[in-house]
Design a protein around this motif. Sequence first.
Motif, mmCIF file in Angstrom:
data_model
loop_
_atom_site.group_PDB
_atom_site.id
_atom_site.type_symbol
_atom_site.label_atom_id
_atom_site.label_comp_id
_atom_site.label_asym_id
_atom_site.label_seq_id
_atom_site.Cartn_x
_atom_site.Cartn_y
_atom_site.Cartn_z
ATOM 1 N N GLY A 119 -18.273 -0.172 86.064
ATOM 2 C CA GLY A 119 -17.235 -0.041 85.040
ATOM 3 C C GLY A 119 -15.857 -0.114 85.671
ATOM 4 O O GLY A 119 -15.003 -0.896 85.259
ATOM 5 N N SER A 120 -15.662 0.690 86.723
ATOM 6 C CA SER A 120 -14.331 0.770 87.334
ATOM 7 C C SER A 120 -13.814 -0.591 87.770
ATOM 8 O O SER A 120 -12.604 -0.849 87.721
ATOM 9 C CB SER A 120 -14.373 1.689 88.563
ATOM 10 O OG SER A 120 -14.794 2.970 88.198
ATOM 11 N N TYR B 7 -25.984 11.173 82.045
ATOM 12 C CA TYR B 7 -25.810 12.552 82.508
ATOM 13 C C TYR B 7 -26.593 13.424 81.536
ATOM 14 O O TYR B 7 -26.594 13.145 80.323
ATOM 15 C CB TYR B 7 -24.315 12.914 82.544
ATOM 16 C CG TYR B 7 -23.511 11.806 83.231
ATOM 17 C CD1 TYR B 7 -23.328 11.792 84.611
ATOM 18 C CD2 TYR B 7 -23.041 10.713 82.497
ATOM 19 C CE1 TYR B 7 -22.667 10.750 85.238
ATOM 20 C CE2 TYR B 7 -22.389 9.655 83.118
ATOM 21 C CZ TYR B 7 -22.203 9.678 84.486
ATOM 22 O OH TYR B 7 -21.574 8.628 85.100
ATOM 23 N N THR C 127 -19.606 0.095 90.951
ATOM 24 C CA THR C 127 -18.663 -0.969 91.320
ATOM 25 C C THR C 127 -18.639 -1.264 92.826
ATOM 26 O O THR C 127 -18.635 -2.418 93.240
ATOM 27 C CB THR C 127 -17.241 -0.585 90.841
ATOM 28 O OG1 THR C 127 -17.222 -0.669 89.418
ATOM 29 C CG2 THR C 127 -16.176 -1.489 91.430
ATOM 30 N N LYS D 53 -17.447 5.387 80.818
ATOM 31 C CA LYS D 53 -16.438 6.377 81.231
ATOM 32 C C LYS D 53 -15.288 5.693 81.967
ATOM 33 O O LYS D 53 -14.179 6.214 82.006
ATOM 34 C CB LYS D 53 -17.077 7.437 82.147
ATOM 35 C CG LYS D 53 -17.379 6.926 83.549
ATOM 36 C CD LYS D 53 -17.937 8.002 84.442
ATOM 37 C CE LYS D 53 -18.250 7.468 85.833
ATOM 38 N NZ LYS D 53 -17.085 7.063 86.614
ATOM 39 N N SER D 54 -15.580 4.564 82.568
ATOM 40 C CA SER D 54 -14.583 3.862 83.365
ATOM 41 C C SER D 54 -13.797 2.836 82.559
ATOM 42 O O SER D 54 -12.986 2.107 83.122
ATOM 43 C CB SER D 54 -15.268 3.173 84.553
ATOM 44 O OG SER D 54 -16.005 4.112 85.306
ATOM 45 N N GLY E 94 -26.589 1.841 91.631
ATOM 46 C CA GLY E 94 -25.307 1.292 92.055
ATOM 47 C C GLY E 94 -24.141 1.568 91.146
ATOM 48 O O GLY E 94 -24.243 2.239 90.112
HETATM 49 C C1 LIG Z 1 -24.632 7.280 87.150
HETATM 50 C C2 LIG Z 1 -23.500 6.414 87.565
HETATM 51 N N1 LIG Z 1 -23.731 5.113 87.753
HETATM 52 C C3 LIG Z 1 -22.739 4.293 88.113
HETATM 53 C C4 LIG Z 1 -21.460 4.759 88.328
HETATM 54 C C5 LIG Z 1 -20.414 3.788 88.776
HETATM 55 O O1 LIG Z 1 -19.387 3.611 87.898
HETATM 56 P P1 LIG Z 1 -18.130 2.757 88.344
HETATM 57 O O2 LIG Z 1 -18.564 1.360 88.484
HETATM 58 O O3 LIG Z 1 -17.177 2.960 87.232
HETATM 59 O O4 LIG Z 1 -17.636 3.324 89.624
HETATM 60 C C6 LIG Z 1 -21.189 6.117 88.176
HETATM 61 C C7 LIG Z 1 -19.848 6.634 88.454
HETATM 62 O O5 LIG Z 1 -19.601 7.791 88.642
HETATM 63 C C8 LIG Z 1 -22.236 6.975 87.782
HETATM 64 O O6 LIG Z 1 -22.034 8.290 87.599
#
Ligand SMILES: Cc1ncc(COP(=O)(O)O)c(C=O)c1O
Length: 396
Positions: free
Chosen positions: A264-265, A93, A246, A50-51, A244
């Motif tokens: 991801g972010s 999700y 980012t 998603k990121s 965890g």
């Molecule tokens: C289940 C889950 N894991 C990890 C992340 C972390 O993602 P990011 O590294 O993009 O912040 C998220 C972000 O909302 C998430 O929903």
Amino acid sequence: MSYASGMNRYDRVTAALEPPFAVVDLDAFDANAAELVRRARGKPIRIASKSVRCRSLLERALALPGFAGIMAYTLPEALWLVSQGFRDVLVAYPTVDRSALAVLAADPRAAWEITLLVDSPEHLDLIESTHPTTRIRVCLDIDAGYVALGGRVRAGARRSPVRTPAQAVTLARDIGRRRTLRLVGLMAYEGQIAGVGDNPPGNPLLARAIRVMQARSTRELIRRRGRIVQAVRNLAELEFVNGGGTGSVEKTVRERAVTEVAAGSGLYHPRLFDHYTGFRGTPAALFALPVVRRPGPGVVTVLGGGYHASGPPGPSRLPQPHHPAGLRYDGNEGAGEVQTPLHGPAADRLRIGDRVWFRHAKAGELCEHFDTLHLITGDSLAGQAPTYRGEGKTFL
Ligand SMILES: Cc1ncc(COP(=O)(O)O)c(C=O)c1O
């Protein structure tokens, strides 16, 4: 383009492009990827798609040592990614998409690569109702939020109702009794640590409160997540325990019970990730909007701009004018649907046709506004990559 305001490297490299457009600086992207891997200290990073929302950039990161698997956000996305050759896709999700579940249930290859997230018997019933021809891989979601003062204080996302080892065992037993399901993983996302910067600017009291909350939450989670993993491992052979994001990579990997982290972010390093004490990133994703008019002294108007990020509404969710420095939004108009006035001394140096560069507050959501990401390395354009949207894929 006059660039009386001071042309930056991105202006020069993209001079032939017509704004609005978005770019990803691959040098910054790769540096950010390397920093995530360094912070993960040998534990694999599952990429939160998603990121990123761009297939070729997901592939680029996955090709680097240290990254393994995708954390997808919908089952249709996961099915599409697997059809494109991606492997080991956790849908992080819950899904209630019966059509997509039916496709998964009838496709042994997809069922081999995709893991669904569950946190209640209703999720299990729904998956079973599609009469899978092969066993469906499921991952149990655990609430990793922080709760204090008997529940009166709560930090972290409202996600799973499963919080204790006993609750996890009950659901794991339920999964074990169902012939079409196989429990392969646990996930517990501590958003109150991973997604909340512990160094908010200009507010030392808030910073202190956040750090205290995060330290307490970390201690509580080490114990609780450890106990849950131990209890569930007695019932099922878990392939992974994911935690965890980012903002917490280096903290999450310290927990012995956690086998992999999600992130991801950090690859794009959007604005919301600027304020952490534990790491630094380089902005890798930006977008350029053209100056289309000059309403008066000290103000210019750019085309578009209202690319608000999800989350609690407020200024933190707005894109940040990045270059030239010193531009700010109009208090009445903010970031507009089709035009955005910007104030500040730099406005007087901008001419019609110049660009203003912005960073999005979050990462992948930027890709819902652009079909293409123009890729930059050094001082040249290195090509382009379609976003999910550019491939006609709008999952959320
Ligand atoms: C289940 C889950 N894991 C990890 C992340 C972390 O993602 P990011 O590294 O993009 O912040 C998220 C972000 O909302 C998430 O929903």
